[in-house]
Design an enzyme around this catalytic site. Structure first.
Site, PDB file in Angstrom:
ATOM      1  N   CYS A  78       5.335  78.115  39.433  1.00 28.86           N
ATOM      2  CA  CYS A  78       4.481  78.301  37.774  1.00 28.86           C
ATOM      3  C   CYS A  78       5.059  76.587  36.744  1.00 28.86           C
ATOM      4  O   CYS A  78       6.114  76.798  36.519  1.00 28.86           O
ATOM      5  CB  CYS A  78       4.351  79.238  36.852  1.00 28.86           C
ATOM      6  N   CYS A 416       8.493 103.383  30.320  1.00 24.36           N
ATOM      7  CA  CYS A 416       8.587 101.472  30.025  1.00 24.36           C
ATOM      8  C   CYS A 416      10.224 101.533  29.621  1.00 24.36           C
ATOM      9  O   CYS A 416      10.035 100.427  29.177  1.00 24.36           O
ATOM     10  CB  CYS A 416       6.820 101.184  29.316  1.00 24.36           C
TER      11      CYS A 416
END
Ligand code: SAH
Length: 462
Positions: A78, A416
Site C-alpha cells: 500500500c 478478540c
C-alpha cells in the site's frame, strides 16, 4: 523531574538486534536488558536506531538503518501504509503475520494465563487464502480541499484527512461507492463538516456490503437533517450502483469525534441489507454490529461450533451475543440457546434474525451478562455448554463465578483480546476447568489484532 536511570539516552544512536514484536507490531531490541521499541523493525533484524524518548523501564527509538533483514520482511504494497496507521503489519509476509499472532497468543497464555503449554494445544493461526479486500464496511471521514472534497482517513496522530482512492483491505466495491458518492456530492456543492469550526454538513460516508448477496447500503452522516439536492444525489447513486438497496441518513450535530448521532432515517429503499454466513441469513441495518470480515467469521463460528460439540440435546448459553450471530449458528445443533446482550437494538436484531431463519429454539434477553445469567441460574436454569464472546475487556468476574458454580460440561471462549482471554482462562482453570485447545483466527489481516477460540472442559471430579 527525577532523572531516569537508563543505559540509553535520548538522541543517541545504538546498533541493536531485534528480538521480538510488541502487540502493537513494533520491534523490540534490548541494550543491557533495557527494551527499546522501534516501529518497522522485525525480530532477527539488525540495525541502527536513534533513541527518541526514554521512559521509566523502556525507550522509543527510530530505525535509521537496517543492516540485516528478516526473512519475513516484504515491501508493504500500500502506497500510503506509513501515513495511515490502519494496518501495522504490511511489511511482514502473510505467513510471518500468522506465525507472529500464534506466538503472541502462546506467550500471553503462558505469562498471564499461567497455563501449562504441554497440556494446551495452540494451533497455527487460520488465515485467509487471499488476505486483501476483506472489509465489508467502510467508514470514511469527509474533508475539504480547494475546489472539492476529500474522503479518506485521518493521518496518524492528527486530524487531517488524507484522500484515499483505494484501501487494500477494503472490499473494492466499497471504495468504488465512496469515491462515486464523493464526486456526486462535489458536483452539487455539498460542504464537508469542519470539526474545528463546527461548520459545514457532511461528516462521514459509510458503506456496507453483503458479501454473499452483493447488496449495498450507503449512510450519510450529516450535521443537520436538511439535505440539499437529496433527490438528485439519490438518483445518481442508484443509477450508477443498482446493487445499492438502502440509503440512510444519520444526524450527528454534536462536537465530538464519535461518528454517529442518535437519529437515523431511511432516505431511499430498504432499512436493511442482507448477508449470509454459512446457511444463516442476517438483516443488517445502518447501526447493527456485524463482523467486518464475513469470510473469516464463518471460520471462527465453525470452530466455536466444533468446540461446543453439540448433539442436539444441549441447552446452550451465548453470553455477549450481539445480534445473535453465534446463537443462531449454535441453535441449529442444540436443544435450545439462550443469548444475552447489553444493547437493546442488537437483541431486536437477534429476534428478527431468528425469525428470518425460522429458528424457534433461540431466546434472547437484554441486560448485562454478569447480572442476567446469575439470576437465570438462581431461578433453577442450567446449561450444558456456555459460549462467551466478550468485548476487549473480557468477562466480568461475576459471570466467571456463575460459570464455575453452574458447571457446564464445556465452555467455548471466543476472544478478540488474548490478554483478557488469558486472565479469564486462569480464573476458570482455578475453578475446575481445563483449557484443551486454542485456535487463533486471523479476522484482520495486516493489523495486529488476533481473534481466538478456546475450548475448556470441566475436569473430572468437579
Ligand atoms: N457474539 C457477537 C458479538 C460479540 S461483540 C458476534 O460475534 O457478532 C461483544 C458484544 O458484547 C457486543 O455486542 C457488546 O454490546 C456486548 N456487551 C458488552 N458488555 C456486555 C455485558 N456486560 N453484558 C452483555 N453484553 C455485553
Amino acid at each position: 523531574m527525577a532523572k531516569i536511570e537508563a543505559p540509553v539516552a535520548k538522541n543517541e544512536y545504538y546498533d541493536v538486534t531485534f528480538e521480538d514484536l510488541t502487540h502493537e507490531g513494533a520491534g523490540v531490541a534490548k541494550v543491557e536488558g533495557f527494551p527499546i521499541f522501534v516501529e518497522n523493525a522485525l525480530p532477527d533484524e539488525r540495525g541502527k536506531v536513534k533513541v527518541v524518548k526514554v521512559k521509566k523501564g523502556f525507550a522509543f527509538g527510530r530505525l535509521i538503518e537496517l543492516y540485516e533483514k528478516s526473512e519475513h520482511r516484504v515491501d508493504a504494497p500500500c502506497p500510503i501504509y506509513s501515513q495511515c496507521g490502519g494496518c501495522q503489519l504490511q511489511h511482514v509476509s502473510y505467513k510471518g503475520q500468522l506465525d507472529f499472532k500464534r506466538k503472541q497468543v502462546e506467550q500471553v497464555l503462558t505469562r498471564i494465563g499461567k497455563l501449562d503449554m504441554t497440556k494446551v494445544k495452540v494451533h497455527p493461526t487460520l488465515g485467509m487464502n487471499d488476505p486483501w479486500n476483506y472489509r465489508n464496511k467502510a467508514q470514511v471521514p469527509i474533508g475539504e480541499r480547494e475546489g472539492g472534497l476529500v474522503a479518506g482517513f485521518y493521518q496518524k496522530r492528527s486530524h487531517d484527512i488524507i484522500d484515499m482512492e483505494r484501501c487494500l483491505i477494503q472490499q473494492a466495491e466499497n471504495d468504488d461507492v465512496v469515491q462515486a458518492v464523493k464526486k456526486i456530492c462535489e458536483q452539487y456543492g455539498i460542504r464537508a463538516y469542519n470539526e474545528e469550526k463546527h461548520s459545514g454538513w457532511l461528516r462521514h460516508i459509510m458503506v456496507r456490503y453483503g458479501l454473499v448477496t452483493g447488496e449495498m447500503m450507503v449512510v450519510f452522516v450529516t450535521k443537520t437533517k436538511e439535505f440539499a439536492h437529496k433527490k438528485e444525489i439519490i438518483e445518481q447513486i442508484t443509477k450508477q450502483f443498482p446493487q445499492v438497496k438502502s440509503i440512510v441518513q444519520n444526524i450527528n450535530n454534536k462536537r465530538t469525534n464519535v461518528i454517529f448521532g442518535d437519529e437515523t432515517n431511511v432516505l431511499w429503499g430498504e432499512e436493511y441489507i442482507y448477508d449470509k454466513i454459512g446457511n444463516v441469513k442476517f438483516a443488517i441495518s445502518a447501526r447493527s454490529f456485524y463482523q467486518v470480515n464475513p469470510e473469516q467469521t464463518k471460520v471462527l463460528y465453525d470452530k466455536a461450533l466444533e468446540y461446543a460439540q453439540l448433539t442436539g440435546k444441549e441447552s446452550v448459553i451465548d453470553a455477549y451475543c450481539g445480534i445473535g450471530t453465534i446463537s443462531l449458528f449454535l441453535a441449529q445443533k442444540a436443544k435450545n440457546v439462550f443469548g444475552v446482550e447489553i444493547v437493546p437494538e442488537a437483541i431486536e436484531d437477534a429476534n428478527r434474525n431468528a425469525q428470518l431463519n425460522n429458528i424457534t429454539n433461540a431466546e434472547f434477553a437484554v441486560g448485562e451478562a454478569e447480572v442476567v445469567i446469575p439470576e437465570w441460574y438462581k431461578q433453577g436454569n442450567e446449561a450444558d455448554v456456555i459460549v462467551v464472546d466478550p468485548p476487549r475487556k473480557g468477562c466480568d468476574e461475576a459471570l466467571l463465578k456463575t460459570i464455575i458454580d453452574m458447571k457446564p460440561k464445556r465452555v467455548v471462549y471466543v476472544s478478540c483480546n488474548p490478554g483478557t482471554l488469558a486472565r479469564d482462562l486462569h480464573v476458570l482453570e482455578q475453578g475446575g476447568y481445563e483449557t484443551v485447545e486454542v485456535q487463533p483466527v486471523d479476522m484482520f489481516p495486516h493489523t495486529t489484532h488476533v481473534e481466538c477460540v478456546a475450548q475448556l472442559f470441566l475436569k473430572k471430579g468437579n
